[in-house]
Design an enzyme around this catalytic site. Structure first.
Site, PDB file in Angstrom:
ATOM      1  N   HIS A 264       2.321  -2.981  -5.113  1.00 38.50           N
ATOM      2  CA  HIS A 264       2.953  -2.659  -6.403  1.00 38.50           C
ATOM      3  C   HIS A 264       3.884  -3.795  -6.784  1.00 38.50           C
ATOM      4  O   HIS A 264       4.485  -4.434  -5.950  1.00 38.50           O
ATOM      5  CB  HIS A 264       3.759  -1.352  -6.283  1.00 38.50           C
ATOM      6  N   ASP A 321      -2.151   5.238  -7.557  1.00 40.55           N
ATOM      7  CA  ASP A 321      -3.609   5.316  -7.771  1.00 40.55           C
ATOM      8  C   ASP A 321      -4.394   5.622  -6.505  1.00 40.55           C
ATOM      9  O   ASP A 321      -5.593   5.872  -6.578  1.00 40.55           O
ATOM     10  CB  ASP A 321      -4.102   3.988  -8.358  1.00 40.55           C
TER      11      ASP A 321
HETATM   12  C1  SDX Z   1      -0.209   0.620 -11.333  1.00 40.72           C
HETATM   13  O1  SDX Z   1       3.896  -1.704 -12.749  1.00 40.72           O
HETATM   14  C2  SDX Z   1       3.685  -0.436 -12.655  1.00 40.72           C
HETATM   15  O2  SDX Z   1       4.591   0.379 -12.661  1.00 40.72           O
HETATM   16  C3  SDX Z   1       2.213  -0.015 -12.588  1.00 40.72           C
HETATM   17  C4  SDX Z   1       1.973   1.434 -12.269  1.00 40.72           C
HETATM   18  C5  SDX Z   1       2.419   2.334 -13.399  1.00 40.72           C
HETATM   19  O3  SDX Z   1       2.698   3.513 -13.128  1.00 40.72           O
HETATM   20  O4  SDX Z   1       2.362   1.876 -14.577  1.00 40.72           O
HETATM   21  O5  SDX Z   1       2.660   1.798 -11.077  1.00 40.72           O
HETATM   22  C6  SDX Z   1       0.485   1.708 -12.074  1.00 40.72           C
HETATM   23  O6  SDX Z   1      -0.727  -0.270 -11.937  1.00 40.72           O
HETATM   24  C7  SDX Z   1      -0.197   0.641  -9.833  1.00 40.72           C
HETATM   25  C8  SDX Z   1      -0.906  -0.601  -9.206  1.00 40.72           C
HETATM   26  C9  SDX Z   1      -2.410  -0.311  -9.200  1.00 40.72           C
HETATM   27  N1  SDX Z   1      -3.170  -1.501  -8.815  1.00 40.72           N
HETATM   28  C10 SDX Z   1      -3.775  -1.596  -7.625  1.00 40.72           C
HETATM   29  O7  SDX Z   1      -3.708  -0.733  -6.751  1.00 40.72           O
HETATM   30  C11 SDX Z   1      -4.600  -2.866  -7.431  1.00 40.72           C
HETATM   31  C12 SDX Z   1      -4.366  -3.424  -6.039  1.00 40.72           C
HETATM   32  N2  SDX Z   1      -3.007  -3.934  -5.962  1.00 40.72           N
HETATM   33  C13 SDX Z   1      -2.785  -5.328  -6.159  1.00 40.72           C
HETATM   34  O8  SDX Z   1      -3.690  -5.995  -6.975  1.00 40.72           O
HETATM   35  C14 SDX Z   1      -1.342  -5.727  -6.277  1.00 40.72           C
HETATM   36  O9  SDX Z   1      -0.676  -5.122  -5.252  1.00 40.72           O
HETATM   37  C15 SDX Z   1      -0.601  -5.426  -7.566  1.00 40.72           C
HETATM   38  C16 SDX Z   1      -1.289  -6.012  -8.743  1.00 40.72           C
HETATM   39  C17 SDX Z   1      -0.451  -3.971  -7.771  1.00 40.72           C
HETATM   40  C18 SDX Z   1       0.796  -6.023  -7.420  1.00 40.72           C
HETATM   41  O10 SDX Z   1       0.649  -7.361  -7.374  1.00 40.72           O
HETATM   42  P1  SDX Z   1       1.862  -8.305  -6.958  1.00 40.72           P
HETATM   43  O11 SDX Z   1       3.150  -7.596  -6.718  1.00 40.72           O
HETATM   44  O12 SDX Z   1       1.856  -9.387  -7.963  1.00 40.72           O
HETATM   45  O13 SDX Z   1       1.437  -8.757  -5.544  1.00 40.72           O
HETATM   46  P2  SDX Z   1       0.971 -10.178  -5.337  1.00 40.72           P
HETATM   47  O14 SDX Z   1      -0.301 -10.370  -6.070  1.00 40.72           O
HETATM   48  O15 SDX Z   1       2.124 -11.103  -5.600  1.00 40.72           O
HETATM   49  O16 SDX Z   1       0.665 -10.130  -3.773  1.00 40.72           O
HETATM   50  C19 SDX Z   1       1.692 -10.369  -2.811  1.00 40.72           C
HETATM   51  C20 SDX Z   1       0.921 -10.572  -1.522  1.00 40.72           C
HETATM   52  C21 SDX Z   1      -0.221 -11.570  -1.691  1.00 40.72           C
HETATM   53  O17 SDX Z   1      -0.471 -12.141  -0.418  1.00 40.72           O
HETATM   54  P3  SDX Z   1       0.219 -13.597  -0.092  1.00 40.72           P
HETATM   55  O18 SDX Z   1      -0.213 -14.527  -1.217  1.00 40.72           O
HETATM   56  O19 SDX Z   1       1.711 -13.338  -0.078  1.00 40.72           O
HETATM   57  O20 SDX Z   1      -0.351 -13.986   1.251  1.00 40.72           O
HETATM   58  O21 SDX Z   1       0.300  -9.321  -1.157  1.00 40.72           O
HETATM   59  C22 SDX Z   1      -1.100  -9.474  -1.205  1.00 40.72           C
HETATM   60  C23 SDX Z   1      -1.381 -10.689  -2.058  1.00 40.72           C
HETATM   61  O22 SDX Z   1      -2.630 -11.276  -1.720  1.00 40.72           O
HETATM   62  N3  SDX Z   1      -1.606  -8.241  -1.832  1.00 40.72           N
HETATM   63  C24 SDX Z   1      -2.662  -7.568  -1.382  1.00 40.72           C
HETATM   64  C25 SDX Z   1      -2.743  -6.432  -2.202  1.00 40.72           C
HETATM   65  N4  SDX Z   1      -1.763  -6.461  -3.115  1.00 40.72           N
HETATM   66  C26 SDX Z   1      -1.062  -7.591  -2.879  1.00 40.72           C
HETATM   67  N5  SDX Z   1      -3.532  -7.811  -0.387  1.00 40.72           N
HETATM   68  C27 SDX Z   1      -4.516  -6.893  -0.209  1.00 40.72           C
HETATM   69  N6  SDX Z   1      -4.646  -5.758  -0.947  1.00 40.72           N
HETATM   70  C28 SDX Z   1      -3.792  -5.519  -1.945  1.00 40.72           C
HETATM   71  N7  SDX Z   1      -3.924  -4.411  -2.702  1.00 40.72           N
END
Ligand code: SDX
Length: 385
Positions: A264, A321
């Site tokens: 998140h 989700d």
């Molecule tokens: C919603 O903002 C809100 O409030 C949204 C929401 C709402 O109610 O409106 O809460 C609803 O959108 C919830 C999120 C739903 N999306 C997902 O579940 C999709 C999977 N999640 C990711 O794509 C990701 O976690 C995000 C998009 C939700 C958050 O992205 P961030 O905070 O920008 O995280 P990041 O991309 O900066 O990642 C940080 C690290 C990275 O690794 P490093 O580069 O540090 O080595 O964490 C890793 C990422 O690769 N990472 C994941 C991951 N999410 C982040 N690795 C594997 N699986 C994941 N799901």
């Protein structure tokens, strides 16, 4: 709908949005609407009660709630012009694209000056549009809204009743729907809410702003994740339930695979909504006598991820989700409509945030940038490039 939340509009636009609607603490995993905890609201309130709270900043008295429910029911009628359009939109169109289109077209049906009526029209319209889409997808005739039913029961009846036949709403299902809609009602300045505010700040209509918010929510990294989670869990089931393999894939940047429903932008702790939905998934499936093998896969996946250094170090926890789709499935909602359910839940939050921005006469949105491009240089004729 008087009593909009207002604050000193004199603050300098620091880039951060100032709002009095929802409070999040990502480190502590806290979510409150106008001071009330999401745990209490999900447990004790109705969805329209929470919608009223978001729009007014106060929980309604019984009289205020009755009047609000009656006002939404008054607008819970099918708009024939929009129905004619919906019926010719190809079923190959994703339900979220159809929803966004129909909401945008509401502008041609109603005067944008009728601010309060249009809020009620939108609250009434989204479940109707969703039910139209579902009936079209299964080749069944539509079921007219039943203004004698509460919000969730009417939605379920429009979705699952057979045209012309009696229908008994299952109270377990309508209670679960009520809780899920509350858990999605607002979430501060997330992607889709920021989109609604940005579009609205140009003084485009509320209909246009909500239509844009729907498309932002559609993305798989945002609201579309609830559909992506189920598709991922199905894939794991097809692969024999090998959760370890998918955990390793999620850790491998080159795999292009992410654990959908995990992580998140703000919560670096458990998403409080995920805790509530996880418990509700157990309760609803057992109450309905539904055995869904992907619930067990989800639980195993969560346990494996939460004991893996990669996820722990990055503070990646289940979000709203991760479990919601399992309940929607048990309620009979098709996978490609899960994000529509998210939109129905988020609608009062979008409207409240839009109204707060308009009430406080915020300037047109203009996100700032840091320029990192080329330094000034003279034009070069093409024959010299
Ligand atoms: C919603 O903002 C809100 O409030 C949204 C929401 C709402 O109610 O409106 O809460 C609803 O959108 C919830 C999120 C739903 N999306 C997902 O579940 C999709 C999977 N999640 C990711 O794509 C990701 O976690 C995000 C998009 C939700 C958050 O992205 P961030 O905070 O920008 O995280 P990041 O991309 O900066 O990642 C940080 C690290 C990275 O690794 P490093 O580069 O540090 O080595 O964490 C890793 C990422 O690769 N990472 C994941 C991951 N999410 C982040 N690795 C594997 N699986 C994941 N799901």
């Amino acid at each position: 709908l008087t009593g909009y939340i207002t604050y000193d509009p004199g603050y300098k636009n620091t880039g951060a949005t100032k709002s009095a609607i929802t409070f999040l603490d990502g480190e502590e995993g806290i979510l409150r609407h106008c001071g009330y905890s999401i745990e209490e609201l999900a447990d004790k309130a109705s969805f329209l009660e929470v919608a009223y709270l978001l729009l007014h900043g106060e929980l309604p008295t019984q009289a205020q709630l009755d009047a609000f429910e009656a006002a939404v029911q008054k607008y819970t009628v099918a708009n024939q012009a929009l129905l004619n359009i919906a019926q010719v939109i190809p079923t190959s169109t994703h339900p979220m694209s159809e929803l966004s289109a129909l909401v945008g077209l509401m502008e041609g049906q109603y005067s944008t000056d009728e601010k309060e009526d249009n809020i009620l029209r939108l609250l009434a319209a989204l479940p109707i549009f969703a039910a139209w889409n579902y009936k079209k997808s299964i080749g069944e005739g539509i079921v007219a809204p039943d203004q004698s039913l509460d919000y969730c029961s009417n939605f379920l009846k429009m979705m699952f009743a057979k045209p012309g036949e009696a229908y008994e709403v299952n109270s377990i299902v309508s209670k679960a729907m009520n809780k899920l809609l509350i858990l999605h009602a607002d979430h501060e300045q997330n992607c889709s809410t920021s989109t609604v505010r940005l579009i609205g700040s140009s003084h485009a209509s509320l209909f246009s702003s909500i239509s844009g918010g729907i498309m932002a929510l559609f993305g798989p990294l945002h609201g579309g994740a609830n559909q992506a989670v189920i598709e991922m869990l199905e894939e794991i089931k097809q692969a024999g339930g090998d959760t370890a393999k998918f955990i390793e894939m999620a850790k491998d940047k080159n795999s292009g695979f992410r654990l959908m429903g995990f992580g998140h932008r703000v919560y670096k702790n458990f998403d409080p909504r995920a805790r509530i939905i996880k418990k509700a998934a157990d309760d609803v499936l057992s109450a309905l006598g539904v055995q869904d093998p992907i619930l067990k896969i989800a639980q195993e996946l969560e346990a494996a991820a939460l004991s893996d250094e990669y996820f722990v170090a990055r503070k990646l926890y289940p979000n709203v989700d991760f479990y919601s789709g399992i309940i929607y499935r048990a309620l009979g909602i098709p996978t490609n409509m899960f994000t529509i359910l998210f939109a129905i839940g988020r609608l009062p939050g979008w409207i409240a945030q839009h109204q707060e921005m308009m009430t406080n006469k915020e300037p047109i949105g203009r996100p700032r940038q840091i320029y990192v491009g080329a330094t000034p240089r003279a034009f070069v004729d093409i024959n010299k490039r």
